[in-house]
Scaffold this active site. Structure first.
Site, PDB file in Angstrom:
ATOM      1  N   SER A 131      14.884 -51.382  31.136  1.00 29.37           N
ATOM      2  CA  SER A 131      15.308 -51.606  29.787  1.00 29.37           C
ATOM      3  C   SER A 131      16.851 -51.483  30.059  1.00 29.37           C
ATOM      4  O   SER A 131      17.096 -51.424  30.979  1.00 29.37           O
ATOM      5  CB  SER A 131      14.980 -50.113  29.151  1.00 29.37           C
ATOM      6  OG  SER A 131      15.901 -49.634  27.971  1.00 29.37           O
TER       7      SER A 131
ATOM      8  N   TYR B  53      13.727 -40.807  29.252  1.00 28.95           N
ATOM      9  CA  TYR B  53      13.683 -42.348  29.303  1.00 28.95           C
ATOM     10  C   TYR B  53      14.785 -42.946  30.064  1.00 28.95           C
ATOM     11  O   TYR B  53      14.367 -43.825  30.835  1.00 28.95           O
ATOM     12  CB  TYR B  53      13.803 -42.693  27.786  1.00 28.95           C
ATOM     13  CG  TYR B  53      13.617 -44.071  27.404  1.00 28.95           C
ATOM     14  CD1 TYR B  53      12.151 -44.525  27.205  1.00 28.95           C
ATOM     15  CD2 TYR B  53      14.715 -45.223  27.359  1.00 28.95           C
ATOM     16  CE1 TYR B  53      11.740 -45.728  26.937  1.00 28.95           C
ATOM     17  CE2 TYR B  53      14.073 -46.380  27.201  1.00 28.95           C
ATOM     18  CZ  TYR B  53      12.912 -46.751  27.115  1.00 28.95           C
ATOM     19  OH  TYR B  53      12.499 -47.974  26.764  1.00 28.95           O
TER      20      TYR B  53
HETATM   21  P1  NAD Z   1       4.844 -50.187  22.428  1.00 33.81           P
HETATM   22  O1  NAD Z   1       4.581 -48.649  21.704  1.00 33.81           O
HETATM   23  O2  NAD Z   1       4.478 -51.319  21.080  1.00 33.81           O
HETATM   24  O3  NAD Z   1       3.504 -50.402  23.303  1.00 33.81           O
HETATM   25  C1  NAD Z   1       3.435 -49.456  24.370  1.00 33.81           C
HETATM   26  C2  NAD Z   1       2.192 -49.740  25.116  1.00 33.81           C
HETATM   27  O4  NAD Z   1       1.996 -48.672  26.054  1.00 33.81           O
HETATM   28  C3  NAD Z   1       0.750 -49.983  24.135  1.00 33.81           C
HETATM   29  O5  NAD Z   1       0.085 -50.842  24.676  1.00 33.81           O
HETATM   30  C4  NAD Z   1       0.305 -48.353  24.563  1.00 33.81           C
HETATM   31  O6  NAD Z   1      -0.852 -48.396  24.174  1.00 33.81           O
HETATM   32  C5  NAD Z   1       0.626 -48.232  25.846  1.00 33.81           C
HETATM   33  N1  NAD Z   1       0.761 -47.019  26.692  1.00 33.81           N
HETATM   34  C6  NAD Z   1       1.432 -45.923  26.207  1.00 33.81           C
HETATM   35  N2  NAD Z   1       1.176 -44.990  26.773  1.00 33.81           N
HETATM   36  C7  NAD Z   1       0.228 -45.194  27.842  1.00 33.81           C
HETATM   37  C8  NAD Z   1      -0.367 -44.607  28.774  1.00 33.81           C
HETATM   38  N3  NAD Z   1      -0.415 -43.363  28.984  1.00 33.81           N
HETATM   39  N4  NAD Z   1      -1.531 -45.210  29.678  1.00 33.81           N
HETATM   40  C9  NAD Z   1      -1.559 -46.738  29.207  1.00 33.81           C
HETATM   41  N5  NAD Z   1      -0.861 -47.269  28.181  1.00 33.81           N
HETATM   42  C10 NAD Z   1      -0.042 -46.622  27.637  1.00 33.81           C
HETATM   43  O7  NAD Z   1       6.032 -50.421  22.954  1.00 33.81           O
HETATM   44  P2  NAD Z   1       7.104 -51.318  23.472  1.00 33.81           P
HETATM   45  O8  NAD Z   1       8.171 -51.438  22.677  1.00 33.81           O
HETATM   46  O9  NAD Z   1       6.361 -52.673  23.276  1.00 33.81           O
HETATM   47  O10 NAD Z   1       7.219 -50.996  25.124  1.00 33.81           O
HETATM   48  C11 NAD Z   1       6.797 -51.537  26.219  1.00 33.81           C
HETATM   49  C12 NAD Z   1       7.817 -51.416  27.329  1.00 33.81           C
HETATM   50  O11 NAD Z   1       9.138 -51.814  26.865  1.00 33.81           O
HETATM   51  C13 NAD Z   1       7.916 -49.825  27.465  1.00 33.81           C
HETATM   52  O12 NAD Z   1       8.152 -49.582  28.884  1.00 33.81           O
HETATM   53  C14 NAD Z   1       9.335 -49.586  26.767  1.00 33.81           C
HETATM   54  O13 NAD Z   1       9.949 -48.587  27.561  1.00 33.81           O
HETATM   55  C15 NAD Z   1      10.013 -51.067  26.974  1.00 33.81           C
HETATM   56  N6  NAD Z   1      11.389 -51.265  26.158  1.00 33.81           N
HETATM   57  C16 NAD Z   1      11.139 -51.336  24.995  1.00 33.81           C
HETATM   58  C17 NAD Z   1      12.226 -51.685  24.084  1.00 33.81           C
HETATM   59  C18 NAD Z   1      11.933 -51.699  22.751  1.00 33.81           C
HETATM   60  O14 NAD Z   1      13.324 -51.625  22.218  1.00 33.81           O
HETATM   61  N7  NAD Z   1      10.966 -51.956  22.140  1.00 33.81           N
HETATM   62  C19 NAD Z   1      13.434 -51.802  24.855  1.00 33.81           C
HETATM   63  C20 NAD Z   1      13.370 -51.701  26.185  1.00 33.81           C
HETATM   64  C21 NAD Z   1      12.331 -51.409  26.889  1.00 33.81           C
END
Ligand code: NAD
Length: 256
Positions: free
Chosen positions: A138, A151
């Site tokens: 991130s 985080y």
């Molecule tokens: P999201 O909530 O849409 O997806 C998260 C996924 O992780 C889902 O499939 C969920 O079921 C799974 N998950 C959660 N806990 C879990 C566990 N204990 N075991 C297995 N699976 C689990 O979120 P996202 O925004 O797509 O995030 C995905 C990644 O991207 C994360 O690592 C997040 O930190 C990172 N990220 C997101 C953003 C953003 O703005 N959305 C920005 C930077 C980084």
């Protein structure tokens, strides 16, 4: 380009993980999905791209379940060639108010799971002398924001893990890199938009503009599709000597 390769994407039933899984599938990779909630919809979306797809519901906070998932993937497809460590959760609170169990869960899911999946995937990648580990970090792997201690600590850890994994494999065909998105409008971020809207009495649209305006000069969300194409680049021959980078796709967030 990725025909006969297998990609395992953690946390791929939603958001960024599903976007990356579909981008790799469009290049011909077979996919192992993981994550909570509905798996049938995401499985069908990936299968529609003409590749084989399997699903394992490992809870990424549990080492034994990660071990089981890696064995399952090898049994299904021979081995994991591309590992995308993407599963992640968020919790927002000041350090002194941060629930201890939330701290532990975020470190386990956002950081330790990447270590466990990587250590289990590396031997087969090394034996094949080809592999790609892509860690979804991130902008919070590069800079901090208030109220996101667990985080930010986890994501800085992921960037460090990425560098060490890249260095340990630098003379081989196995690369490791991190992707550092800014705001992406997934369920993880919609929760933060909703919290802002409720706290300040704003509409959904105004809360989104406020969120972007605080951090992201482009005033645009990065999309899972764009992040998927960056993952494809890391897997391409042009990515052979890209090692240990933390590549931001953040609308200028960290350029400030
Ligand atoms: P999201 O909530 O849409 O997806 C998260 C996924 O992780 C889902 O499939 C969920 O079921 C799974 N998950 C959660 N806990 C879990 C566990 N204990 N075991 C297995 N699976 C689990 O979120 P996202 O925004 O797509 O995030 C995905 C990644 O991207 C994360 O690592 C997040 O930190 C990172 N990220 C997101 C953003 C953003 O703005 N959305 C920005 C930077 C980084």
């Amino acid at each position: 380009m990725l025909k006969n390769k297998t990609a395992l994407v953690t946390g791929s039933t939603s958001g960024i993980g599903l976007g990356i899984a579909k981008a790799l599938a469009r290049q011909g990779a077979n996919i192992v999905l993981n994550g909570f909630g509905d798996a049938e919809g995401p499985k069908a979306e990936v299968a529609a791209l003409g590749v084989q797809v399997a699903y394992h519901g490992a809870d990424m906070s549990k080492v034994s379940e990660i071990e089981d998932m890696m064995k399952f993937a090898a049994a299904q497809f021979g081995q994991v060639d591309i590992l995308v460590n993407n599963a992640g959760i968020q919790h927002v609170a000041r350090v002194e108010d941060f629930p201890v169990e939330k701290w532990d869960a975020i470190i386990a899911i956002n950081l330790s799971s990447a270590f466990h999946a990587s250590r289990l995937a590396l031997p087969a990648m090394r034996a094949a002398n080809w592999g790609r580990i892509i860690n979804v970090a991130s902008v919070h792997g590069l800079v901090g924001s208030a109220e996101k201690s667990a985080y930010v600590a986890a994501k800085h850890g992921v960037v460090g893990l990425t560098k060490v994994t890249a260095l340990e494999n630098a003379t081989t065909g196995v690369t490791c890199n991190a992707i550092c998105p800014g705001w992406v409008l997934t369920p993880l971020v919609q929760k933060q938009v909703d919290a802002k809207a409720a706290a300040l009495g704003l509409s959904n649209e105004d809360a989104k503009k406020l969120l972007l305006g605080e951090k992201e000069p482009s005033m645009q969300f990065t999309t899972p599709e764009e992040l998927g194409e960056l993952a494809v680049f890391f897997c391409s021959p042009a990515g052979n000597n890209v090692r240990g980078v933390a590549w931001n796709m953040d609308g200028g967030w960290t350029a400030q």
